[in-house]
Design an enzyme around this catalytic site. Sequence first.
Site, PDB file in Angstrom:
ATOM      1  N   HIS A  17      53.141  40.184  34.174  1.00  0.00           N
ATOM      2  CA  HIS A  17      54.040  39.558  33.127  1.00  0.00           C
ATOM      3  C   HIS A  17      54.475  38.348  33.748  1.00  0.00           C
ATOM      4  O   HIS A  17      54.782  37.244  33.052  1.00  0.00           O
ATOM      5  CB  HIS A  17      55.259  40.230  33.178  1.00  0.00           C
ATOM      6  CG  HIS A  17      55.027  41.836  32.480  1.00  0.00           C
ATOM      7  ND1 HIS A  17      55.423  43.151  32.753  1.00  0.00           N
ATOM      8  CD2 HIS A  17      54.512  42.157  31.085  1.00  0.00           C
ATOM      9  CE1 HIS A  17      54.897  44.092  31.965  1.00  0.00           C
ATOM     10  NE2 HIS A  17      54.475  43.337  31.008  1.00  0.00           N
ATOM     11  N   LYS A  41      59.778  55.270  22.906  1.00  0.00           N
ATOM     12  CA  LYS A  41      59.125  55.536  24.455  1.00  0.00           C
ATOM     13  C   LYS A  41      60.335  55.982  25.208  1.00  0.00           C
ATOM     14  O   LYS A  41      61.391  55.581  25.081  1.00  0.00           O
ATOM     15  CB  LYS A  41      58.745  54.184  24.826  1.00  0.00           C
ATOM     16  CG  LYS A  41      57.543  53.751  24.314  1.00  0.00           C
ATOM     17  CD  LYS A  41      56.775  52.553  25.031  1.00  0.00           C
ATOM     18  CE  LYS A  41      55.741  51.963  24.572  1.00  0.00           C
ATOM     19  NZ  LYS A  41      55.397  50.623  24.995  1.00  0.00           N
ATOM     20  N   ARG A  90      45.613  40.634  26.855  1.00  0.00           N
ATOM     21  CA  ARG A  90      44.708  41.319  27.501  1.00  0.00           C
ATOM     22  C   ARG A  90      43.447  41.388  26.976  1.00  0.00           C
ATOM     23  O   ARG A  90      43.051  40.608  26.285  1.00  0.00           O
ATOM     24  CB  ARG A  90      45.069  42.564  28.306  1.00  0.00           C
ATOM     25  CG  ARG A  90      46.199  42.151  29.233  1.00  0.00           C
ATOM     26  CD  ARG A  90      47.033  43.434  29.900  1.00  0.00           C
ATOM     27  NE  ARG A  90      47.747  43.818  28.710  1.00  0.00           N
ATOM     28  CZ  ARG A  90      48.692  44.852  28.663  1.00  0.00           C
ATOM     29  NH1 ARG A  90      48.669  45.681  29.837  1.00  0.00           N
ATOM     30  NH2 ARG A  90      49.182  45.356  27.637  1.00  0.00           N
ATOM     31  N   SER A 128      51.918  48.105  32.636  1.00  0.00           N
ATOM     32  CA  SER A 128      53.156  48.735  33.054  1.00  0.00           C
ATOM     33  C   SER A 128      52.702  50.609  33.312  1.00  0.00           C
ATOM     34  O   SER A 128      52.978  51.136  34.056  1.00  0.00           O
ATOM     35  CB  SER A 128      54.231  48.744  32.154  1.00  0.00           C
ATOM     36  OG  SER A 128      54.615  47.451  32.276  1.00  0.00           O
TER      37      SER A 128
HETATM   38  P1  ADP Z   1      55.259  46.150  24.667  1.00  0.00           P
HETATM   39  O1  ADP Z   1      55.763  47.666  24.956  1.00  0.00           O
HETATM   40  O2  ADP Z   1      55.826  45.355  24.070  1.00  0.00           O
HETATM   41  O3  ADP Z   1      53.811  46.044  24.707  1.00  0.00           O
HETATM   42  P2  ADP Z   1      54.912  45.260  27.694  1.00  0.00           P
HETATM   43  O4  ADP Z   1      56.146  45.333  28.464  1.00  0.00           O
HETATM   44  O5  ADP Z   1      53.858  46.341  27.777  1.00  0.00           O
HETATM   45  O6  ADP Z   1      55.457  45.448  26.075  1.00  0.00           O
HETATM   46  O7  ADP Z   1      54.182  43.918  27.533  1.00  0.00           O
HETATM   47  C1  ADP Z   1      55.083  42.749  27.018  1.00  0.00           C
HETATM   48  C2  ADP Z   1      54.160  41.775  27.032  1.00  0.00           C
HETATM   49  O8  ADP Z   1      53.339  41.198  28.154  1.00  0.00           O
HETATM   50  C3  ADP Z   1      52.997  42.017  25.750  1.00  0.00           C
HETATM   51  O9  ADP Z   1      52.705  40.703  24.993  1.00  0.00           O
HETATM   52  C4  ADP Z   1      51.809  42.323  26.704  1.00  0.00           C
HETATM   53  O10 ADP Z   1      50.545  42.277  25.786  1.00  0.00           O
HETATM   54  C5  ADP Z   1      51.943  41.591  27.774  1.00  0.00           C
HETATM   55  N1  ADP Z   1      51.334  41.951  29.051  1.00  0.00           N
HETATM   56  C6  ADP Z   1      51.422  42.956  29.510  1.00  0.00           C
HETATM   57  N2  ADP Z   1      50.558  43.256  30.722  1.00  0.00           N
HETATM   58  C7  ADP Z   1      49.920  41.971  30.831  1.00  0.00           C
HETATM   59  C8  ADP Z   1      49.028  41.344  31.829  1.00  0.00           C
HETATM   60  N3  ADP Z   1      48.680  41.938  32.836  1.00  0.00           N
HETATM   61  N4  ADP Z   1      48.613  39.953  31.396  1.00  0.00           N
HETATM   62  C9  ADP Z   1      49.033  39.440  30.449  1.00  0.00           C
HETATM   63  N5  ADP Z   1      49.871  39.883  29.707  1.00  0.00           N
HETATM   64  C10 ADP Z   1      50.347  41.204  29.843  1.00  0.00           C
END
Ligand code: ADP
Length: 160
Positions: A17, A41, A90, A128
């Site tokens: 992130h 969630k 990703r 995450s």
């Molecule tokens: P959500 O619950 O909306 O998917 P996340 O916190 O999991 O929220 O992710 C927020 C954003 O960050 C999403 O667009 C996700 O694809 C992106 N993201 C998560 N991990 C990575 C990573 N390792 N590299 C690039 N983008 C990421």
Amino acid sequence: MRIAVCPGSFDPVTNGHIDIFERASNMYDLVIVAVFHNPNKKPLFSMEERVELLSISTKHIPNIQIDSFSGLLNDYVRQKNTNIIVRGLRALSDFEYEFQRALLIKKVDPVIETVFMMTSSEYSFLSSSGIKELAKFGGPIKGLVPECVEQRIGQRMLDY
Ligand code: ADP
């Protein structure tokens, strides 16, 4: 002023992130990271804690703001006087979900644009939920999450 909103659960924030925020901050005048409440969630970290961890780990980025919201993303984006959402992408597995989501948002409000930034290769495997799984079994998370997350996640995991 060009403003981008980066919405997400950030439960917890990872270095994947942070990489997206840093790169977006070079493209936009202001990046607003918005922690959103997902009623489906059960989070590990409370909304307040996620905001705090994001604030600590983005101190080095001058043009960033951390916020939280619940409700419709397009309303939030409008409130912030912009029409740009930035999401990280990703592997193929993200594509389907993100594609549907972006089109749905556009259907509701055609002015809103979702911009995708490709993950950096070193973070392509990072999520995450993967971090929570590793932490649960005492696996190594050093270098995958900001230091403040690394310090707090073990304790948090005990009551999860
Ligand atoms: P959500 O619950 O909306 O998917 P996340 O916190 O999991 O929220 O992710 C927020 C954003 O960050 C999403 O667009 C996700 O694809 C992106 N993201 C998560 N991990 C990575 C990573 N390792 N590299 C690039 N983008 C990421």
